[in-house]
Design a protein around this motif. Structure first.
Motif, mmCIF file in Angstrom:
data_model
loop_
_atom_site.group_PDB
_atom_site.id
_atom_site.type_symbol
_atom_site.label_atom_id
_atom_site.label_comp_id
_atom_site.label_asym_id
_atom_site.label_seq_id
_atom_site.Cartn_x
_atom_site.Cartn_y
_atom_site.Cartn_z
ATOM 1 N N VAL A 113 6.665 -5.920 -13.526
ATOM 2 C CA VAL A 113 7.927 -5.256 -14.245
ATOM 3 C C VAL A 113 7.915 -3.727 -14.053
ATOM 4 C CG1 VAL A 113 9.110 -4.906 -16.382
ATOM 5 C CG2 VAL A 113 8.091 -6.950 -15.902
ATOM 6 N N ARG A 114 6.766 -3.031 -14.344
ATOM 7 C CA ARG A 114 6.720 -1.494 -13.983
ATOM 8 C C ARG A 114 6.705 -1.026 -12.738
ATOM 9 N NH1 ARG A 114 1.967 -1.190 -16.401
ATOM 10 N NH2 ARG A 114 2.790 -0.813 -18.427
ATOM 11 N N ARG A 115 6.000 -1.891 -11.801
ATOM 12 C CA ARG A 115 5.825 -1.182 -10.412
ATOM 13 C C ARG A 115 6.741 -1.972 -9.331
ATOM 14 N NH1 ARG A 115 -0.524 -1.925 -9.998
ATOM 15 N NH2 ARG A 115 -0.142 -1.491 -7.841
ATOM 16 N N GLY A 116 7.112 -3.213 -9.726
ATOM 17 C CA GLY A 116 7.826 -4.033 -8.894
ATOM 18 C C GLY A 116 7.096 -4.990 -7.891
ATOM 19 N N TRP A 117 7.450 -5.647 -7.061
ATOM 20 C CA TRP A 117 6.806 -6.938 -6.563
ATOM 21 C C TRP A 117 7.297 -7.051 -4.682
ATOM 22 C CZ3 TRP A 117 10.661 -10.279 -5.553
ATOM 23 C CH2 TRP A 117 11.375 -10.576 -6.502
ATOM 24 N N GLU A 121 1.092 -1.053 -0.170
ATOM 25 C CA GLU A 121 0.115 0.091 -0.042
ATOM 26 C C GLU A 121 0.850 1.205 0.010
ATOM 27 O OE1 GLU A 121 -3.115 2.103 3.087
ATOM 28 O OE2 GLU A 121 -2.510 0.157 3.300
ATOM 29 N N HIS A 122 2.155 1.285 0.835
ATOM 30 C CA HIS A 122 2.812 2.131 0.913
ATOM 31 C C HIS A 122 3.774 2.521 -0.175
ATOM 32 C CE1 HIS A 122 5.463 5.357 3.145
ATOM 33 N NE2 HIS A 122 6.380 4.576 2.524
ATOM 34 N N THR A 123 4.186 1.616 -1.356
ATOM 35 C CA THR A 123 4.938 1.606 -2.133
ATOM 36 C C THR A 123 4.194 1.283 -3.610
ATOM 37 O OG1 THR A 123 5.637 -0.745 -1.977
ATOM 38 C CG2 THR A 123 6.891 0.888 -0.842
ATOM 39 N N GLN A 124 2.919 0.910 -3.573
ATOM 40 C CA GLN A 124 2.472 0.631 -4.921
ATOM 41 C C GLN A 124 2.875 -0.363 -5.522
ATOM 42 O OE1 GLN A 124 -0.758 2.199 -5.510
ATOM 43 N NE2 GLN A 124 -0.263 2.814 -3.121
ATOM 44 N N VAL A 125 3.660 -1.448 -5.020
ATOM 45 C CA VAL A 125 4.252 -2.337 -5.689
ATOM 46 C C VAL A 125 3.057 -3.718 -5.547
ATOM 47 C CG1 VAL A 125 6.335 -1.894 -5.126
ATOM 48 C CG2 VAL A 125 5.392 -3.425 -3.801
ATOM 49 N N ILE A 126 3.390 -4.658 -6.435
ATOM 50 C CA ILE A 126 2.534 -5.744 -6.529
ATOM 51 C C ILE A 126 2.922 -7.036 -5.367
ATOM 52 C CG2 ILE A 126 1.369 -7.527 -8.008
ATOM 53 C CD1 ILE A 126 1.007 -4.589 -9.062
ATOM 54 N N HIS A 127 1.692 -7.204 -4.716
ATOM 55 C CA HIS A 127 1.659 -8.252 -3.592
ATOM 56 C C HIS A 127 1.536 -9.572 -4.208
ATOM 57 C CE1 HIS A 127 -0.044 -9.684 0.712
ATOM 58 N NE2 HIS A 127 1.279 -10.209 0.402
ATOM 59 N N ILE A 128 2.561 -10.496 -3.907
ATOM 60 C CA ILE A 128 2.605 -11.749 -4.339
ATOM 61 C C ILE A 128 2.648 -13.028 -3.405
ATOM 62 C CG2 ILE A 128 3.549 -13.511 -6.021
ATOM 63 C CD1 ILE A 128 2.623 -11.124 -7.414
ATOM 64 N N THR A 129 1.651 -13.563 -3.250
ATOM 65 C CA THR A 129 1.602 -14.917 -2.417
ATOM 66 C C THR A 129 1.404 -16.239 -2.995
ATOM 67 O OG1 THR A 129 -0.913 -14.755 -2.066
ATOM 68 C CG2 THR A 129 0.502 -13.401 -0.849
#
Length: 433
Positions: free
Chosen positions: A131-135, A79-87
């Motif tokens: 790729v664009r936002r990170g993970w 939420e803070h960094t706008q990256v993608i959360h992968i589980t």
């Protein structure tokens, strides 16, 4: 192929131009990323890379034992960094041939083969959003074998965060969990409780594993964690999860600010790198420049900020005020030097399991463990006494500058300290409103 076509002649000026403008390096970087990530849409992938330029997106692995708070921290971090959360669960929600194959194993209550699992992770991380936002990979990898397989597949994090806490705390945390069926957020009757009454009313009990199952999972984690530490030793940061989750998140998100700046290919990064590598203190002017830039960002201006251990003296505090970054609340955590020495100098770590021990509060469980414990040289009594001397030399002037500061007795268990901080903070917020 048209055999009558004339061969393409490249003028020598082109090679000179390419060398001058680093085009050869650019092409090599693009091709390397292309071969590692193997995106579904290579053209769009390359466009994203070119637009992104030299800015490196976050690639974070968040590891830790069961009940250490990985899900809570991962969600706040995303939420803070706008990256993608992968589980592991949302990887299997992808509608692809690979996931369909993996779900066949799950339907038969069989483990997904390791090579198939690695392909699934690689497939998800190669999508344009990652790729664009990170993970952030939550709880992946769990074993050294899985970590090495990910490395071979080109999945390389730039940060690995390892949450750590005593087994007794983790077992206690595994009980009393509640889940919000609307958002999926996890709460706890003792450690994390929602402030919104509407959320409280809809919370549901989360099915918890038995204590025997949890102990087995913890033992499995301890068997693997040392190898994971070695695998990611160049980018790993261990964080004590036995503290309020907001403090854990602050350390995950902000604790590496100077190191992150030093890693950037910027003038400021190059300037402070020698200080960090040699263990010297970064000059105040540089720290203030980095700090004010960070506090000026949108997340800090809209949501607020917490500075831990700064300012250290009156000069730093005055420069912070001159930069118009004035704290609305100041807390002093207080204890005697004897307690500080007892807490710091008697702690150690087991290099095999990664478990932390303390000679008084949490002694080693056996003579075998005791003989292999290691002590951090930074925790020596001589170094601590020097730090305490510097602190007390500046404490009174800082207290004079912040006359409305709240003084908290830190010679208590962490939960009591947190409750004291929280009660004073909530009371101040109510008065401000």
């Amino acid at each position: 192929m048209d055999e009558t076509a004339k061969p393409l002649r490249i003028p020598p000026e082109m090679a000179i131009y390419a060398e001058k403008h680093d085009i050869f390096d650019l092409v090599q970087t693009l091709v390397t990323n292309l071969m590692v990530d193997k995106p579904e849409d290579p053209i769009q992938y390359l466009i994203v890379l070119l637009k992104r330029g030299s800015v490196e997106v976050p690639r974070v692995m968040l590891l830790g034992p069961p009940a250490s708070g990985k899900r809570t921290v991962a969600r706040k971090l995303c939420e803070h960094t706008q990256v993608i959360h992968i589980t592991d669960s949302n990887i299997l929600k992808e509608d692809t041939d690979l996931t369909k194959k993996a779900l066949q194993y799950k339907a038969k209550q069989q483990d997904i083969p390791g090579d198939l699992w690695i392909k699934l992770i690689q497939q998800r991380l190669s999508k344009i959003d990652c790729v664009r936002r990170g993970w952030v990979l939550e709880g992946i990898p769990q074993t050294r074998e899985e970590a090495l397989s990910l490395q071979e597949a080109g999945v390389a994090p730039n940060h690995v965060v390892l949450l750590e806490a005593p087994d007794a705390v983790l077992i206690e945390r595994s009980q009393g969990k509640r889940i919000d069926p609307v958002t999926g957020d996890v709460y706890h009757v003792t450690f994390i409780w929602p402030e919104d009454k509407e959320v409280v009313q809809r919370l549901e009990h989360q099915k918890a594993v038995s204590e025997e199952q949890l102990v087995a999972q913890l033992m499995q984690h301890h068997r693997e964690v040392h190898a994971l530490r070695k695998t990611y030793r160049n980018c790993l940061k261990g964080i004590d999860a036995d503290q309020p989750h907001v403090d854990v998140f602050d350390q995950v998100c902000c604790g590496e600010l100077l190191e992150a700046v030093s890693a950037d290919a910027t003038n400021m990064g190059e300037l402070i790198k020698p200080y960090l590598e040699s263990g010297q203190q970064v000059p105040d002017s540089m720290v203030l420049q980095i700090l004010t830039e960070r506090l000026s960002r949108l997340d800090c201006t809209t949501r607020g900020w917490v500075l831990h251990g700064f300012p250290r003296d009156l000069e730093q505090a005055e420069k912070l005020q001159e930069s118009n970054f004035i704290p609305s609340r100041v807390f002093f955590l207080e204890m005697t030097d004897d307690v500080a020495i007892e807490r710091v100098t008697l702690r150690s770590i087991d290099p095999v399991t990664g478990e932390r021990y303390h000679s008084l509060y949490k002694p080693a469980p056996s003579p075998e463990v005791q003989t292999r414990l290691q002590f951090n040289p930074k925790d020596s009594e001589a170094q601590l006494l020097q730090q305490l001397k510097e602190y007390w030399a500046n404490a009174s002037s800082l207290q004079d500058l912040y006359p409305e500061a709240v003084h908290i007795n830190a010679d208590q268990d962490p939960h009591t300290v947190f409750e004291s901080l929280e009660s004073r903070l909530v009371g101040r917020l109510q008065n401000d409103s």
